[in-house]
Design an enzyme around this catalytic site. Structure first.
Site, PDB file in Angstrom:
ATOM      1  N   ALA A 181       0.856  -1.196   0.000  1.00  0.00           N
ATOM      2  CA  ALA A 181       0.000   0.000   0.000  1.00  0.00           C
ATOM      3  C   ALA A 181       0.888   1.240   0.000  1.00  0.00           C
ATOM      4  O   ALA A 181       1.859   1.319   0.744  1.00  0.00           O
ATOM      5  CB  ALA A 181      -0.899  -0.003   1.224  1.00  0.00           C
ATOM      6  N   SER A 214       2.532  -2.233   4.231  1.00  0.00           N
ATOM      7  CA  SER A 214       2.611  -0.786   3.991  1.00  0.00           C
ATOM      8  C   SER A 214       3.920  -0.471   3.285  1.00  0.00           C
ATOM      9  O   SER A 214       4.911  -1.181   3.461  1.00  0.00           O
ATOM     10  CB  SER A 214       2.595  -0.040   5.321  1.00  0.00           C
ATOM     11  OG  SER A 214       3.815  -0.242   6.012  1.00  0.00           O
ATOM     12  N   ASP A 215       3.926   0.597   2.487  1.00  0.00           N
ATOM     13  CA  ASP A 215       5.227   1.115   2.078  1.00  0.00           C
ATOM     14  C   ASP A 215       5.932   1.546   3.368  1.00  0.00           C
ATOM     15  O   ASP A 215       5.293   1.758   4.403  1.00  0.00           O
ATOM     16  CB  ASP A 215       5.093   2.265   1.077  1.00  0.00           C
ATOM     17  CG  ASP A 215       6.397   2.482   0.306  1.00  0.00           C
ATOM     18  OD1 ASP A 215       7.450   1.969   0.753  1.00  0.00           O
ATOM     19  OD2 ASP A 215       6.381   3.153  -0.746  1.00  0.00           O
ATOM     20  N   TRP A 216       7.235   1.655   3.271  1.00  0.00           N
ATOM     21  CA  TRP A 216       8.046   1.835   4.494  1.00  0.00           C
ATOM     22  C   TRP A 216       7.741   3.183   5.158  1.00  0.00           C
ATOM     23  O   TRP A 216       8.097   4.235   4.644  1.00  0.00           O
ATOM     24  CB  TRP A 216       9.517   1.683   4.132  1.00  0.00           C
ATOM     25  CG  TRP A 216      10.052   0.283   4.245  1.00  0.00           C
ATOM     26  CD1 TRP A 216      11.202  -0.081   4.883  1.00  0.00           C
ATOM     27  CD2 TRP A 216       9.486  -0.947   3.750  1.00  0.00           C
ATOM     28  NE1 TRP A 216      11.375  -1.448   4.816  1.00  0.00           N
ATOM     29  CE2 TRP A 216      10.356  -2.002   4.138  1.00  0.00           C
ATOM     30  CE3 TRP A 216       8.337  -1.272   3.047  1.00  0.00           C
ATOM     31  CZ2 TRP A 216      10.102  -3.350   3.834  1.00  0.00           C
ATOM     32  CZ3 TRP A 216       8.078  -2.603   2.736  1.00  0.00           C
ATOM     33  CH2 TRP A 216       8.948  -3.620   3.130  1.00  0.00           C
TER      34      TRP A 216
END
Ligand code: BGC
Length: 739
Positions: A181, A214-216
């Protein structure tokens, strides 16, 4: 209860920067970047694990070759496996909304159909090597400016047809292990917290059964994200998140089953992809593949016959620092540590049996510029051909910031003008990820070659293409416009005040240039060859009985003197065109290798879905009744033959109610006539039916929500009449169905 939940909840954030947590019997997952080659950080962060650096994704897409992409991805997968990665954080399949997007080199195309096919091939390849693929960045992550917060304001139609379509295809056809995401918001909501996108659409409509990560650093509110369907927060350890999750369950703000289900999904992914046996990759073999892939991605944009270069003859002048110090990849998390790098200069020297002179031509130090140009002019003058390598250079394209310009550096264009004065046979090789502008200077060059950010094998590859050892077969996956101001998103990219309005809607890339009838430098799908191809004998084999998938056949013939590969393309064009449809939409493509004189009969299926548009009122994919041309050719603007098929209307029915307009009621194919019919019965004076049938009424107040007419005593319009009209239409349709 929270004690029992502590273990599953602990799985929902990573252990550190790149690992999930292990549990009894469930291994931890190691994740690594790598859409163009494994990009795994060394444990001490001093660099990255040496890996084969394949062509940038933008170049891979330009091969239009799904088999080759799968082969490259499988090699990346093998290197990932060997380095201990279980999940590869790629492919990156966002749509290139503006060529200024900083990750344009990392994204495939401006077109969702091509992106979806290349993306699915990449996932298949990675996963065939025993490594899970994580498709990113879901969704509408088409810019770097304010990327961690910006809200992409986008219509539902553009979302479905442009920004989600490739993800939908990849999920349905390649079953990736994970989806990442993105950082941004869509229409105000962080994607990481958007239940409609992460759960209703991704899982409910498309059937995704992997895990969402999640993206970081993309999680703003961990509890809201979990509720929305985001399973894993990265990076870890996320102790605060864990406490918040447990507190939310304790306070009855979060159902414990949400925690359990998310943990189950992660366990499934970890059990499937974690702790598989390592393999030993063959780096030599992978380097050869990197060369082949780079060669297949090169796009010959123009050629007056100067190419291919003959192996023998007078001197070839190779001009440009980029030929000696190549720029092979973009910056950011995608960048890999190449196992070796071929330079174009060495590549050309290795294959040409004629003198090869070199001059750097430009430098980042302006003080050196004049003398470098003089030297380059000296080498080019008297050479048989000057091959000039130009590109925006290291640092120009990266994750984290958008591009400042699409122009080549002024010093390089000045150099080119000077070279052209002394050598008419000047070839330009472009070195870039996202496209660069080629007008107006490209008119003055004998050949123009798009070499992309080609990865570590680019040097050998470009030498093969320039000399004809490999016949160019790459095609543009992104239009090259004449000017930046021609680009469809120009007015609103990259937005301001935290929002970016996608005002061009579905008219992204060639859809936008075609709509505006805008001339472009080189259209989507374009690319020349050292041979020519003819298209013949198109036939509709199966018209899809109006609602199935039509199948067509046509012949592609190599009518030139050398072997080569043609990328055939099929576009759907509604006839007649209504203003809300793109002129053409890519709906099938393939690559066929042909010896001189040989031909191939191509059979191509166009899926029903590729005739459809997303209808916001009907909230679904809708096919309009009518005739559709299938344009077949060598680019979106080089159509060689066509045929037509008919489609019958399909899709969800329009929901009509009091808030629907008079026009929507009257123009509905079944309810419109029923309304007039029941009005005649309900009001024998004929006033209501007359009112409804009066064309001036429709022109003047057609856009009035029909319920605003309920109080008007001069007609019998009211809720009762409307429900009778709906009933009448249903009965009528059932009777027709029975015929
Ligand atoms: C990037 C992702 C990447 C992640 C992990 C983020 O900044 O947007 O593409 O996978 O970092 O390195």
């Amino acid at each position: 209860m929270t004690t029992n939940l502590a273990r599953p909840a602990a799985l929902l954030s990573g252990a550190d920067m790149s690992h999930t947590r292990a549990e009894d019997g469930v291994p931890a997952l190691t994740m690594s970047d790598g859409p163009n080659g494994l990009a795994m950080n060394l444990p001490d962060w001093s660099g990255k694990v040496p890996a084969t650096c394949f062509p940038a994704p933008a170049a891979l897409a330009a091969t239009w070759d799904v088999d080759l992409v799968a082969e490259v991805a499988a090699a990346i997968g093998r290197e990932a496996r060997a380095a201990g990665a279980d999940v590869l954080l790629g492919p990156s399949i966002n749509i290139k909304r503006s060529p200024l997007g900083g990750r344009g080199f990392e994204y495939y195309s401006e077109d969702p159909f091509l992106t979806g096919r290349i993306g699915a091939a990449f996932v298949d390849g990675v996963q065939s090597a025993g490594v899970g693929a994580c498709v990113k960045h879901f969704a509408v992550n088409s810019q770097e400016t304010d990327r961690m917060r910006v809200s992409a304001e986008v219509s539902e139609r553009a979302l479905r047809e442009i920004y989600l379509a490739a993800f939908e295809h990849v999920v349905a056809h390649a079953a990736p292990a994970m989806i990442m995401a993105s950082y941004n918001r869509v229409n105000g909501t962080y994607v990481t917290q958007d239940r409609r996108i992460l759960t209703d659409i991704l899982r409910g409509e498309w059937g995704f059964d992997g895990a969402v990560v999640s993206d970081w650093g993309a999680v703003d509110d961990r509890v809201a994200a979990l509720r929305a369907g985001l399973d894993l927060e990265m990076p870890g350890p996320g102790e605060g998140s864990l406490r918040r999750i447990l507190a939310a369950v304790e306070d009855d703000e979060l159902d414990a089953s949400v925690v359990v289900e998310a943990a189950d999904r992660l366990r499934r992914v970890a059990t499937t992809w974690g702790a598989r046996p390592a393999s030993t990759p063959d780096h030599e073999e992978h380097h050869r593949l990197a060369v082949n892939a780079a060669a297949a991605s090169v796009v010959l944009l123009s050629n007056d016959g100067v190419l291919p270069l003959a192996p023998t003859g007078g001197q070839i002048a190779v001009i440009g620092q980029l030929a000696r110090t190549p720029h092979i990849q973009g910056g950011g998390s995608a960048s890999a540590a190449p196992t070796r790098v071929d330079t174009p200069l060495d590549g050309l020297r290795a294959v040409l049996e004629r003198p090869v002179g070199f001059a750097a031509g430009y430098s980042t130090d302006p003080a050196l510029q004049e003398s470098l140009v003089d030297e380059a002019v000296r080498v080019a003058r008297g050479s048989d051909v000057a091959v000039v390598f130009l590109g925006p250079g290291e640092g120009s394209e990266s994750e984290g910031y958008d591009r400042a310009s699409l122009e080549l550096p002024a010093a390089q264009l000045d150099l080119l003008a000077r070279i052209r004065e002394v050598n008419e046979r000047t070839v330009v090789v472009l070195v870039n990820g996202g496209i660069v502008l080629t007008a107006p200077w490209s008119d003055g060059v004998a050949a123009l070659v798009e070499g992309w950010l080609p990865g570590q094998g680019g040097g050998a590859a470009i030498a093969q293409v320039l000399t004809g050892a490999v016949n160019p077969s790459g095609r543009l996956a992104e239009t090259i416009p004449l000017r930046l101001s021609d680009t469809p998103a120009f007015a609103s990219f990259p937005g301001h005040g935290g929002r970016v309005f996608h005002g061009e809607g579905i008219f992204v890339g060639y859809r936008g240039y075609d709509l505006a009838e805008r001339e472009v430098a080189f259209p989507f799908g374009h690319g020349l060859s050292y041979t020519q191809f003819a298209y013949e004998d198109v036939l509709v084999i199966d018209d899809g009985a109006q609602s199935g998938d039509p199948v067509i056949e046509f012949t592609v013939r190599n009518v030139g003197a050398v072997a080569g590969a043609e990328v055939w393309q099929v576009y759907v064009r509604p006839e007649p065109l209504t203003e809300d449809r793109p002129v053409r939409t890519l709906a099938a493509f393939g690559k066929v290798h042909l010896e001189p004189g040989a031909s191939a009969r191509i059979r191509s299926t166009v899926a029903s879905r590729d005739f459809a548009r997303w209808d916001e009122r009907r909230d679904g994919w809708v096919v309009d009744d009518g005739t559709y041309a299938l344009d077949i050719g060598a680019s979106s603007r080089d159509i060689r033959t066509e045929t037509t098929v008919r489609r019958v209307a399909s899709g969800p029915r329009t929901v009509l109610d009091g808030r629907s307009t008079l026009r929507e009621w009257l123009t509905d194919p079944s309810v419109g006539t029923s309304l007039v019919h029941v009005a005649q019965d309900a009001d024998p004076s004929g006033a209501t039916a007359g009112f409804l049938a009066n064309p001036t009424i429709l022109t003047m107040i057609g856009d009035l929500p029909i319920e605003r007419l309920f109080d008007d005593p001069s007609t019998a319009l009211g809720p009762d009449l409307l429900s009778r009209a709906l009933q009448h239409a249903t009965v009528h349709e059932e009777q027709n169905d029975g015929l």
